[in-house]
Write a protein that holds these residues in place. Sequence first.
Motif, PDB file in Angstrom:
ATOM      1  N   LEU A  21     -28.454  26.513  35.056  1.00  0.00           N
ATOM      2  CA  LEU A  21     -28.708  27.353  33.888  1.00  0.00           C
ATOM      3  C   LEU A  21     -30.013  28.101  34.161  1.00  0.00           C
ATOM      4  CD1 LEU A  21     -27.675  24.773  31.182  1.00  0.00           C
ATOM      5  CD2 LEU A  21     -26.519  26.935  31.664  1.00  0.00           C
ATOM      6  N   THR A  22     -29.893  29.216  34.861  1.00  0.00           N
ATOM      7  CA  THR A  22     -31.087  29.898  35.365  1.00  0.00           C
ATOM      8  C   THR A  22     -31.657  30.920  34.386  1.00  0.00           C
ATOM      9  OG1 THR A  22     -29.634  31.414  36.513  1.00  0.00           O
ATOM     10  CG2 THR A  22     -30.482  29.553  37.790  1.00  0.00           C
ATOM     11  N   GLY A  23     -31.109  30.944  33.174  1.00  0.00           N
ATOM     12  CA  GLY A  23     -31.673  31.834  32.153  1.00  0.00           C
ATOM     13  C   GLY A  23     -33.091  31.433  31.812  1.00  0.00           C
ATOM     14  N   THR A  24     -33.351  30.139  31.726  1.00  0.00           N
ATOM     15  CA  THR A  24     -34.696  29.638  31.444  1.00  0.00           C
ATOM     16  C   THR A  24     -35.559  29.884  32.682  1.00  0.00           C
ATOM     17  OG1 THR A  24     -33.654  27.946  30.095  1.00  0.00           O
ATOM     18  CG2 THR A  24     -35.978  27.644  30.598  1.00  0.00           C
ATOM     19  N   LYS A  25     -36.731  30.484  32.496  1.00  0.00           N
ATOM     20  CA  LYS A  25     -37.531  30.920  33.635  1.00  0.00           C
ATOM     21  C   LYS A  25     -38.763  30.044  33.870  1.00  0.00           C
ATOM     22  CE  LYS A  25     -35.052  34.634  34.579  1.00  0.00           C
ATOM     23  NZ  LYS A  25     -33.673  34.101  34.346  1.00  0.00           N
ATOM     24  N   LYS A  26     -39.184  30.016  35.139  1.00  0.00           N
ATOM     25  CA  LYS A  26     -40.442  29.348  35.492  1.00  0.00           C
ATOM     26  C   LYS A  26     -41.502  30.409  35.762  1.00  0.00           C
ATOM     27  CE  LYS A  26     -40.574  25.634  38.214  1.00  0.00           C
ATOM     28  NZ  LYS A  26     -40.593  24.793  39.445  1.00  0.00           N
ATOM     29  N   GLY A  27     -42.499  30.455  34.897  1.00  0.00           N
ATOM     30  CA  GLY A  27     -43.580  31.415  35.099  1.00  0.00           C
ATOM     31  C   GLY A  27     -44.757  30.739  35.765  1.00  0.00           C
ATOM     32  N   CYS A  28     -45.375  29.796  35.048  1.00  0.00           N
ATOM     33  CA  CYS A  28     -46.611  29.171  35.537  1.00  0.00           C
ATOM     34  C   CYS A  28     -46.412  27.713  35.936  1.00  0.00           C
ATOM     35  CB  CYS A  28     -47.665  29.248  34.435  1.00  0.00           C
ATOM     36  SG  CYS A  28     -47.209  28.279  32.966  1.00  0.00           S
ATOM     37  N   ASP A  29     -45.420  27.043  35.347  1.00  0.00           N
ATOM     38  CA  ASP A  29     -45.151  25.615  35.546  1.00  0.00           C
ATOM     39  C   ASP A  29     -46.276  24.728  34.989  1.00  0.00           C
ATOM     40  OD1 ASP A  29     -43.083  23.958  36.319  1.00  0.00           O
ATOM     41  OD2 ASP A  29     -43.893  23.582  38.315  1.00  0.00           O
ATOM     42  N   HIS A  30     -47.171  25.292  34.152  1.00  0.00           N
ATOM     43  CA  HIS A  30     -48.288  24.514  33.594  1.00  0.00           C
ATOM     44  C   HIS A  30     -48.501  24.721  32.094  1.00  0.00           C
ATOM     45  CE1 HIS A  30     -49.850  22.633  37.240  1.00  0.00           C
ATOM     46  NE2 HIS A  30     -49.471  23.729  37.862  1.00  0.00           N
ATOM     47  N   GLY A  31     -47.477  25.118  31.376  1.00  0.00           N
ATOM     48  CA  GLY A  31     -47.621  25.227  29.921  1.00  0.00           C
ATOM     49  C   GLY A  31     -48.409  26.431  29.450  1.00  0.00           C
ATOM     50  N   GLN A  32     -48.664  27.384  30.343  1.00  0.00           N
ATOM     51  CA  GLN A  32     -49.561  28.485  29.980  1.00  0.00           C
ATOM     52  C   GLN A  32     -48.869  29.797  29.652  1.00  0.00           C
ATOM     53  OE1 GLN A  32     -52.188  28.598  33.353  1.00  0.00           O
ATOM     54  NE2 GLN A  32     -53.117  26.620  32.870  1.00  0.00           N
ATOM     55  N   CYS A  33     -47.537  29.898  29.869  1.00  0.00           N
ATOM     56  CA  CYS A  33     -46.921  31.227  29.726  1.00  0.00           C
ATOM     57  C   CYS A  33     -45.734  31.272  28.767  1.00  0.00           C
ATOM     58  CB  CYS A  33     -46.497  31.756  31.088  1.00  0.00           C
ATOM     59  SG  CYS A  33     -45.008  30.973  31.754  1.00  0.00           S
ATOM     60  N   GLY A  34     -45.047  30.169  28.568  1.00  0.00           N
ATOM     61  CA  GLY A  34     -43.925  30.132  27.629  1.00  0.00           C
ATOM     62  C   GLY A  34     -42.588  30.614  28.173  1.00  0.00           C
ATOM     63  N   ALA A  35     -42.533  31.039  29.451  1.00  0.00           N
ATOM     64  CA  ALA A  35     -41.274  31.539  30.016  1.00  0.00           C
ATOM     65  C   ALA A  35     -40.183  30.463  30.014  1.00  0.00           C
ATOM     66  CB  ALA A  35     -41.496  32.040  31.440  1.00  0.00           C
TER      67      ALA A  35
END
Lengths: 212, 316
Positions: free
Chosen positions: A76-90
């Motif tokens: 389910l690749t709709g959910t994105k990884k931006g920062c991986d540290h809780g800082q971006c909300g992606a």
Amino acid sequence: MQTPAEFELSRRGMLVGGAASVAAVTIPPVTAAPTRPATPPPATAKVAFEVNGTARELEVDTRTSLLDALREQLHLTGTKKGCDHGQCGACTVIVDGRRINSCLTLAVMHEGDKIVTIEGLGTPDKMHPMQDAFVVHDGYQCGYCTPGQICSAVAVLDEIKAGIPSHVTADLNAAPKVTATELRERMSGNICRCGAYSNIIDAISDVAGVKA
Amino acid sequence: MKSFTYERADTVAAATAAFARAKDARFIAGGTNLLDLMKLEIETPAHLIDVSRLALDRIDATPEGGLRIGAMVRNTDLASDTRVRRDYGLLSRALVAGASGQLRNKATTAGNLLQRTRCPYFYDTNQPCNKRKPGTGCAAIGGFHRLHAVIGASDACIATHPSDMAVAMRALDASVETVDAAGKARVIPIADFYRAPGTTPHLETVLAPGELITAVTLPKPVGGTHIYHKVRDRASYAFALISVGVVVQKDGTGRVALGGVGYKPWRVSAADAELPRGAKAVTAALLDGAKPGHENAYKLPLVERTLAGVLAQAKG
Ligand SMILES: Cc1cc2nc3c(=O)[nH]c(=O)nc-3n(C[C@H](O)[C@H](O)[C@H](O)COP(=O)(O)OP(=O)(O)OC[C@H]3O[C@@H](n4cnc5c(N)ncnc54)[C@H](O)[C@@H]3O)c2cc1C
Ligand code: SF4
Ligand code: FES
Ligand code: FES
């Protein structure tokens, strides 16, 4: 006298030799490589939860974030990884009705939970009103932050309805209202590098039935 | 991230027993701080004990007229509780000034108190840091220290405690309830909860290894006007440079606690006593003995001006 063919040969030989000598300097010989102790296999665990209405059972490395389980194992690749540290909300998804950062939670901690991702909110043929509104109001440019923005936006309207106060709520003892100021504050956990913020607020206001 | 084994605890006794049994264990609640640090291998537990489903998620009235907040109550739920909003507005305000909606939905009362510093050198594993690796030195002293402590620091560490919630808890005289592996319970006033850095900045609280926080209690409401003012580099979703939490009564008396200035929320009883005399007198008493560096000296006038604004707002 050197024939051109001989010259070619020796030049090639030189180049090869040169490359080999450089390699000898930079790459340590295999025999001298430090021996590493065999790493024990990583710990794994089973977890069962519901994703977009479908029961799922996974065996995961315990280190797997909910985000990686969704993307890498359930595709389910709709959910994105931006920062991986809780800082971006992606990576925002909705778990048991609440938005969370799926990058800062372990998949194994979600036994029995009901998870909704952007794919579960709507499909291209049958879009969620929030997805529709983002299209109508041009609430994105590159689109990378958009799934997180939309999941967050859906949850934000529920939070206001439930009476959860925010930093900009003037009266703690009155029901919060849907205003542009409230929406901006409540959406601050979702960063957009493209700066689509004002259109995002227009889209959410539209769904809430207020003027931004 | 280092590999670890995982178990979910169903009872408080099971959680503390699991800790005693395991080697190098850690409790995990919301996970929003611990997992962040594990990804960077600043924390490297071999075993995680998931305490997030313990039945410690209620807010109950106490016989004394206060509230007992379960350790696993989420920050969002605590900020939204009608009793908290009505009687402990400072706590609601501090909570919603912190982090983001997503993070507050996961973050717990206990985890928030125990979150670790945001000193950038603590996060950068290439830098010396006595808190992360005892004995390696402190890169912030003589380095970038705009965000750091101006009071209560030591030659070993000048980090601040980043929690907004803890500032309100300090002003409201909260107590921390715990249970250890032997089943022994104790109550720690929040004033005595955090340890000064001294020569051991890696030891941050008085909790023993494996001691589990079960609740945080608030004494009965004190009334007054509750204000939390956080100053930060952007309007939302940023840690405090400094913050000021006050409860001010009609006669001008009250209490004040600061965030962003030291290793713990900063409150001084002599400063509370100065409240009727205004921001200058209060700040002088609160930050008596402060030793700022050239990059963070701005925090002293910033506290005074923010407090002046807050006291004017309290007068209405
Ligand atoms: C991008 C970002 C921005 C943020 N901004 C702010 C901000 O502006 N203001 C602010 O105050 N905070 C902020 N935070 C921090 C956030 O508030 C904390 O991460 C959160 O409160 C930690 O709670 P948790 O339950 O997730 O803790 P966890 O990560 O689960 O645990 C933290 C620590 O507490 C221990 N622990 C947990 N529960 C117990 C227990 N019951 N007994 C004993 N030990 C326990 C764990 O072992 C761990 O060491 C921010 C975080 C992020 C990622
Ligand atoms: S201030 Fe403390 S946390 Fe920061 S580098 Fe120095 S020792 Fe580490
Ligand atoms: S990827 Fe989770 S907050 Fe950035
Ligand atoms: S649309 Fe590109 S990051 Fe938001």
